[in-house]
Motif scaffolding. Sequence first.
Motif, short mmCIF file in Angstrom:
data_model
loop_
_atom_site.label_atom_id
_atom_site.label_comp_id
_atom_site.label_asym_id
_atom_site.label_seq_id
_atom_site.Cartn_x
_atom_site.Cartn_y
_atom_site.Cartn_z
N LEU A 115 0.84 -1.22 0.00
CA LEU A 115 0.00 0.00 0.00
C LEU A 115 0.87 1.27 0.00
O LEU A 115 1.74 1.43 0.85
N GLU B 34 -0.45 4.35 0.33
CA GLU B 34 -1.08 5.31 1.24
C GLU B 34 -1.83 4.54 2.33
O GLU B 34 -2.82 3.86 2.04
N PHE B 35 -1.37 4.65 3.53
CA PHE B 35 -2.11 4.06 4.65
C PHE B 35 -1.72 4.80 5.92
O PHE B 35 -0.74 5.54 5.95
N SER C 17 -7.00 10.20 2.26
CA SER C 17 -7.60 9.15 1.42
C SER C 17 -6.76 7.87 1.42
O SER C 17 -6.35 7.36 0.38
N GLN D 30 -5.49 3.95 1.73
CA GLN D 30 -6.03 2.67 1.25
C GLN D 30 -6.41 1.74 2.40
O GLN D 30 -7.14 0.78 2.21
N ARG D 31 -5.89 2.05 3.57
CA ARG D 31 -6.25 1.26 4.76
C ARG D 31 -5.89 2.07 6.00
O ARG D 31 -4.96 2.88 5.98
N ASP E 153 -15.96 4.66 -2.56
CA ASP E 153 -15.13 3.53 -2.94
C ASP E 153 -15.58 2.25 -2.22
O ASP E 153 -15.74 2.24 -1.00
N LYS F 225 -14.00 -0.28 -1.40
CA LYS F 225 -13.07 -0.74 -0.35
C LYS F 225 -13.51 -0.23 1.02
O LYS F 225 -13.22 -0.83 2.04
N TYR G 61 -10.84 -2.65 5.73
CA TYR G 61 -10.33 -1.29 5.56
C TYR G 61 -9.79 -0.74 6.88
O TYR G 61 -8.75 -0.12 6.93
N ASP H 96 -8.19 6.73 -10.87
CA ASP H 96 -7.45 5.48 -11.01
C ASP H 96 -7.36 5.13 -12.50
O ASP H 96 -8.36 4.81 -13.13
N GLY I 133 -4.17 8.83 -3.21
CA GLY I 133 -4.68 7.81 -2.29
C GLY I 133 -5.80 7.00 -2.91
O GLY I 133 -5.90 6.87 -4.12
N LEU I 134 -6.65 6.47 -2.04
CA LEU I 134 -7.72 5.56 -2.48
C LEU I 134 -8.65 6.25 -3.48
O LEU I 134 -8.99 5.70 -4.51
#
Lengths: 299, 299
Positions: free
Chosen positions: A128, A130-131, A230, A232-233, A264, A266, A274, B72, B153-154
Amino acid sequence: MAELFGGVEAGGTKFVCVVAEGPDKIHAQIQFATRQPDETIRRVIDFFRQQENRLGALTALGIGSFGPIELDPNSPNYGHITSTPKPGWENTSIVGLLKDSFKIPIGFDTDVNAAALGEFRWGAAQGLGEFIYVTIGTGIGGGGMVNGALLHGLVHPEMGHLMIPHDLNEDPFPGICPYHQDCLEGLASGPAIEKRWGQPGETLPEMHPAWALEAQYLALGAMNLILTISPQRIIMGGGVMKQSQIFTLLREKLLLLLNNYIKDPKITRDIDNYLVPPALGDQTGVLGAIALAQKAANV
Amino acid sequence: MAELFGGVEAGGTKFVCVVAEGPDKIHAQIQFATRQPDETIRRVIDFFRQQENRLGALTALGIGSFGPIELDPNSPNYGHITSTPKPGWENTSIVGLLKDSFKIPIGFDTDVNAAALGEFRWGAAQGLGEFIYVTIGTGIGGGGMVNGALLHGLVHPEMGHLMIPHDLNEDPFPGICPYHQDCLEGLASGPAIEKRWGQPGETLPEMHPAWALEAQYLALGAMNLILTISPQRIIMGGGVMKQSQIFTLLREKLLLLLNNYIKDPKITRDIDNYLVPPALGDQTGVLGAIALAQKAANV
């Protein structure tokens, strides 16, 4: 034998030191209460000296530290714990003291960025770019990665001090942050829970209203992080998150607060994957320090 | 003659299109109200066609768009405006419609990331690896850079919807965000000011209490951004920030709120250079779109 690395999780309450090749090959680990800087750092040095005598030379050290800390390599104060309210620790050159004893590369970052790096290498953030990693315990702190590198910036993030809505009718507790009163840490850290309810969180029953309120505050914090970075997790660890019922409440409240604005799937359809606990569990911090050591040695 | 680039600032209220070599060489500029997608995009295409006939072929286009948008490149919906509440615009393939007419590279990002890129190339963020650009107008949005690259990011940041403390005794106005009621945008956007006080912000006198309240909300938002990203600078633009007295109030309130917890002198001693208006002024958005075009063409 492969290369050996030393990791230090330097916390305001306790220090954990480890010598390891990696997460599956830990050769020695020690933990002790944080005292005054000289005594504490002495124990760190003694531990690594003994392990070097037993196992061989270390390639590099990594330190994930409580803060605030100075991370600018061009600053004369690089490697210091700077303006901490913890008595005796202000302006402690934690990197310098270890550098005097070990002539090897030393990686240095916040405790939460170290933990984030550990989860990136071996845990819940693999792959990832971005987290965010947040810990909720004696204090609240956050770190993570954006654009594939750890978050630093002007100083470093201090996500625990986010300002969030606080409904005084629902929760008249004023908050305990000495700087910001009812910021996230002031309302939702372990000591805030204990002071509000008159007993430590771990002694409160699972169905106690403390947990719904706690989940509400943490959901507001997580929402603000999502809207800003933002990620991803989001990985949430620390002592308070060991109350496993919190994750369920927190995920529900987070989805309610976001109200389908961030669409999103996710998040909207897979919130259980998430917003997660650290995959490395209690070892996240100290293994993150090992990851910092490996990074300092370009491994 | 040097290369020509087309830039589109695609706003929910108005579109601005420009043909330029760079910030100091603008050859043509047009602005019109945002109507339905077909009609609006047709005007964009006609403008660039006419300018190509007059000036020569464009090397690339850049679009900074209102959103939410799909960024994306692996998504079938890349280049779409996605879940916007703006009637008619949901699922509009803004990149696709332009791609059908112009067989050249097209850069695409949020309006605020485009503006951030413009300020990075030519404005108040030159040389900064971490900074934030926030616009406060019809809505509130934020973008910027972390670790030297734009924040994605996401999905992408939606900083306007940060949740902040809202004291209902001091300000009983309930907020106007259809998703989150009293988030930052719900309390502090131009329409929120107008609805709370019964008249548009630009008609309120300089000493009206509206501005102290506005500065308080924006300071809370800025504080949360500092605690999350630790930017080297925050640039705040948009129609509301044209009330120049706001910057003074906002800087004062931000320092009070941070309460010396983040000790970097760039904030504590030089707030006038830390929280600033965009150096490119009203042209930030459309020059940012030119910067996106140049980036798409690797210029």
